[in-house]
Motif scaffolding. Structure first.
Motif, PDB file in Angstrom:
ATOM      1  N   LEU A 194       0.652  -8.102  -3.943  1.00 16.75           N
ATOM      2  CA  LEU A 194      -0.598  -7.438  -3.701  1.00 16.75           C
ATOM      3  C   LEU A 194      -1.059  -6.262  -3.172  1.00 16.75           C
ATOM      4  CD1 LEU A 194      -1.142 -10.128  -1.121  1.00 16.75           C
ATOM      5  CD2 LEU A 194      -1.794 -10.076  -3.857  1.00 16.75           C
ATOM      6  N   PHE A 195      -2.223  -5.927  -3.791  1.00 16.01           N
ATOM      7  CA  PHE A 195      -2.695  -4.566  -2.660  1.00 16.01           C
ATOM      8  C   PHE A 195      -3.470  -5.185  -1.661  1.00 16.01           C
ATOM      9  CE2 PHE A 195      -5.804  -1.384  -2.139  1.00 16.01           C
ATOM     10  CZ  PHE A 195      -5.319  -0.447  -1.915  1.00 16.01           C
ATOM     11  N   LEU A 196      -2.762  -4.253  -0.862  1.00 15.25           N
ATOM     12  CA  LEU A 196      -3.827  -4.793   1.097  1.00 15.25           C
ATOM     13  C   LEU A 196      -4.233  -3.032   0.763  1.00 15.25           C
ATOM     14  CD1 LEU A 196      -1.384  -7.067   2.183  1.00 15.25           C
ATOM     15  CD2 LEU A 196      -2.879  -7.709   0.936  1.00 15.25           C
ATOM     16  N   ARG A 197      -5.362  -3.191   1.811  1.00 15.20           N
ATOM     17  CA  ARG A 197      -5.189  -2.378   2.958  1.00 15.20           C
ATOM     18  C   ARG A 197      -5.694  -2.691   4.226  1.00 15.20           C
ATOM     19  NH1 ARG A 197      -7.783   2.604   1.130  1.00 15.20           N
ATOM     20  NH2 ARG A 197      -8.364   1.202  -0.791  1.00 15.20           N
ATOM     21  N   PHE A 198      -5.475  -2.576   5.600  1.00 15.15           N
ATOM     22  CA  PHE A 198      -5.548  -2.599   6.277  1.00 15.15           C
ATOM     23  C   PHE A 198      -6.295  -1.965   7.877  1.00 15.15           C
ATOM     24  CE2 PHE A 198      -1.728  -3.591   5.392  1.00 15.15           C
ATOM     25  CZ  PHE A 198      -1.131  -4.444   5.522  1.00 15.15           C
ATOM     26  N   ASN A 199      -7.098  -1.699   8.490  1.00 17.39           N
ATOM     27  CA  ASN A 199      -7.513  -1.575   9.128  1.00 17.39           C
ATOM     28  C   ASN A 199      -7.447  -0.321   9.494  1.00 17.39           C
ATOM     29  OD1 ASN A 199      -6.635  -3.182  11.217  1.00 17.39           O
ATOM     30  ND2 ASN A 199      -8.044  -3.678  12.835  1.00 17.39           N
ATOM     31  N   THR A 201      -5.770  -7.137   7.996  1.00 18.50           N
ATOM     32  CA  THR A 201      -6.464  -6.401   6.444  1.00 18.50           C
ATOM     33  C   THR A 201      -8.924  -5.951   6.297  1.00 18.50           C
ATOM     34  OG1 THR A 201      -6.469  -8.729   5.482  1.00 18.50           O
ATOM     35  CG2 THR A 201      -4.752  -8.025   5.038  1.00 18.50           C
ATOM     36  N   THR A 202      -8.416  -5.957   5.540  1.00 21.47           N
ATOM     37  CA  THR A 202     -10.056  -4.718   5.088  1.00 21.47           C
ATOM     38  C   THR A 202      -9.760  -5.507   3.344  1.00 21.47           C
ATOM     39  OG1 THR A 202      -9.392  -3.105   4.367  1.00 21.47           O
ATOM     40  CG2 THR A 202     -10.274  -3.786   6.457  1.00 21.47           C
ATOM     41  N   GLU A 203      -8.647  -5.275   2.740  1.00 18.45           N
ATOM     42  CA  GLU A 203      -8.896  -5.968   1.371  1.00 18.45           C
ATOM     43  C   GLU A 203      -7.805  -6.484   0.657  1.00 18.45           C
ATOM     44  OE1 GLU A 203      -8.914  -2.817  -3.047  1.00 18.45           O
ATOM     45  OE2 GLU A 203      -9.673  -1.951  -0.898  1.00 18.45           O
ATOM     46  N   PHE A 239       3.254  -8.864  10.013  1.00 18.85           N
ATOM     47  CA  PHE A 239       3.935  -9.266   8.109  1.00 18.85           C
ATOM     48  C   PHE A 239       3.907  -8.384   7.490  1.00 18.85           C
ATOM     49  CE2 PHE A 239       5.590 -11.873   5.035  1.00 18.85           C
ATOM     50  CZ  PHE A 239       7.327 -11.567   5.273  1.00 18.85           C
ATOM     51  N   LEU A 240       2.544  -8.510   7.190  1.00 23.46           N
ATOM     52  CA  LEU A 240       2.282  -7.865   5.565  1.00 23.46           C
ATOM     53  C   LEU A 240       2.468  -6.544   5.186  1.00 23.46           C
ATOM     54  CD1 LEU A 240      -0.844 -10.133   4.595  1.00 23.46           C
ATOM     55  CD2 LEU A 240       1.133 -10.109   3.276  1.00 23.46           C
ATOM     56  N   PHE A 241       1.890  -6.017   7.042  1.00 23.33           N
ATOM     57  CA  PHE A 241       2.243  -4.411   6.584  1.00 23.33           C
ATOM     58  C   PHE A 241       3.159  -4.286   7.687  1.00 23.33           C
ATOM     59  CE2 PHE A 241       2.275  -0.523   9.790  1.00 23.33           C
ATOM     60  CZ  PHE A 241       1.002  -0.432   9.483  1.00 23.33           C
ATOM     61  N   GLU A 242       4.261  -5.029   7.785  1.00 25.66           N
ATOM     62  CA  GLU A 242       6.048  -4.403   8.198  1.00 25.66           C
ATOM     63  C   GLU A 242       6.477  -4.797   6.967  1.00 25.66           C
ATOM     64  OE1 GLU A 242      10.106  -6.020  10.595  1.00 25.66           O
ATOM     65  OE2 GLU A 242       7.966  -6.137  11.700  1.00 25.66           O
ATOM     66  N   LEU A 243       6.274  -5.877   6.213  1.00 26.80           N
ATOM     67  CA  LEU A 243       6.716  -6.274   4.871  1.00 26.80           C
ATOM     68  C   LEU A 243       6.550  -5.071   3.838  1.00 26.80           C
ATOM     69  CD1 LEU A 243       8.407  -7.597   3.115  1.00 26.80           C
ATOM     70  CD2 LEU A 243       6.802  -8.994   2.031  1.00 26.80           C
ATOM     71  N   MET A 244       5.052  -4.412   3.552  1.00 24.50           N
ATOM     72  CA  MET A 244       4.681  -3.268   2.806  1.00 24.50           C
ATOM     73  C   MET A 244       5.788  -1.823   3.753  1.00 24.50           C
ATOM     74  SD  MET A 244       0.745  -1.604   2.035  1.00 24.50           S
ATOM     75  CE  MET A 244       1.182  -0.721   3.703  1.00 24.50           C
ATOM     76  N   GLN A 245       6.125  -1.463   4.554  1.00 22.03           N
ATOM     77  CA  GLN A 245       6.375  -0.600   5.303  1.00 22.03           C
ATOM     78  C   GLN A 245       7.750  -0.529   4.272  1.00 22.03           C
ATOM     79  OE1 GLN A 245       5.162  -0.479   9.165  1.00 22.03           O
ATOM     80  NE2 GLN A 245       4.434   1.725   8.449  1.00 22.03           N
ATOM     81  N   THR A 246       8.530  -1.493   4.785  1.00 25.07           N
ATOM     82  CA  THR A 246       9.650  -1.766   4.319  1.00 25.07           C
ATOM     83  C   THR A 246      10.164  -1.122   2.678  1.00 25.07           C
ATOM     84  OG1 THR A 246      10.075  -3.702   6.333  1.00 25.07           O
ATOM     85  CG2 THR A 246      11.916  -3.174   4.475  1.00 25.07           C
ATOM     86  N   GLN A 247       9.506  -2.511   2.516  1.00 26.15           N
ATOM     87  CA  GLN A 247       9.464  -2.218   0.773  1.00 26.15           C
ATOM     88  C   GLN A 247       9.238  -0.547   0.283  1.00 26.15           C
ATOM     89  OE1 GLN A 247       7.006  -5.182  -0.810  1.00 26.15           O
ATOM     90  NE2 GLN A 247       8.445  -6.665  -0.805  1.00 26.15           N
ATOM     91  N   ARG A 248       8.491   0.297   0.842  1.00 28.15           N
ATOM     92  CA  ARG A 248       8.478   1.380   0.841  1.00 28.15           C
ATOM     93  C   ARG A 248       9.426   2.281   1.375  1.00 28.15           C
ATOM     94  NH1 ARG A 248       2.249   2.583   3.324  1.00 28.15           N
ATOM     95  NH2 ARG A 248       0.596   2.586   1.075  1.00 28.15           N
ATOM     96  N   GLY A 249       9.902   1.809   1.910  1.00 26.01           N
ATOM     97  CA  GLY A 249      11.043   2.982   2.651  1.00 26.01           C
ATOM     98  C   GLY A 249      10.325   3.091   4.131  1.00 26.01           C
ATOM     99  N   GLU A 250       9.671   2.434   4.494  1.00 27.18           N
ATOM    100  CA  GLU A 250       9.811   3.523   6.482  1.00 27.18           C
ATOM    101  C   GLU A 250       9.548   2.817   7.100  1.00 27.18           C
ATOM    102  OE1 GLU A 250       5.195   3.971   5.321  1.00 27.18           O
ATOM    103  OE2 GLU A 250       4.969   5.544   3.749  1.00 27.18           O
TER     104      GLU A 250
END
Length: 86
Positions: free
Chosen positions: A16-21, A5-7, A72-83
């Motif tokens: 959470l709002f997250l930004r990744f590298n 994460t970068t943010e 985990f966070l990245f995968e969860l974010m994508q799953t919750q977006r339906g990606e």
């Protein structure tokens, strides 16, 4: 590239709002993930609001020592977006 994460910005409702590298960014809802000895205390909104970018591990960490892997966070974010996870 090692994902991190970068943010990290805590939001109401255990989000959470997250930004990744890798350039991805968005919200993740952790309300269904806060179980167990380490994570259940995060149901306290004041403690959840301590979420921040860990300076060494470069992922989300909380004041009680809890942390979650960026993968985990990245995968969860994508799953919750339906990606689909990349």
């Amino acid at each position: 590239m090692i994902l991190h994460t970068t943010e990290v910005t805590p939001l109401p409702g255990y989000r959470l709002f997250l930004r990744f590298n890798n350039g991805a960014a968005g919200e993740v809802d952790l309300s269904a993930e806060l179980e167990g000895e380490v994570f259940e205390p995060l149901r306290d909104p004041a403690l959840f609001a301590t979420a921040s970018q860990h300076p060494v591990m470069r992922t989300v960490a909380w004041g009680n020592g809890a942390d979650l892997a960026p993968e985990f966070l990245f995968e969860l974010m994508q799953t919750q977006r339906g990606e689909r996870a990349a």
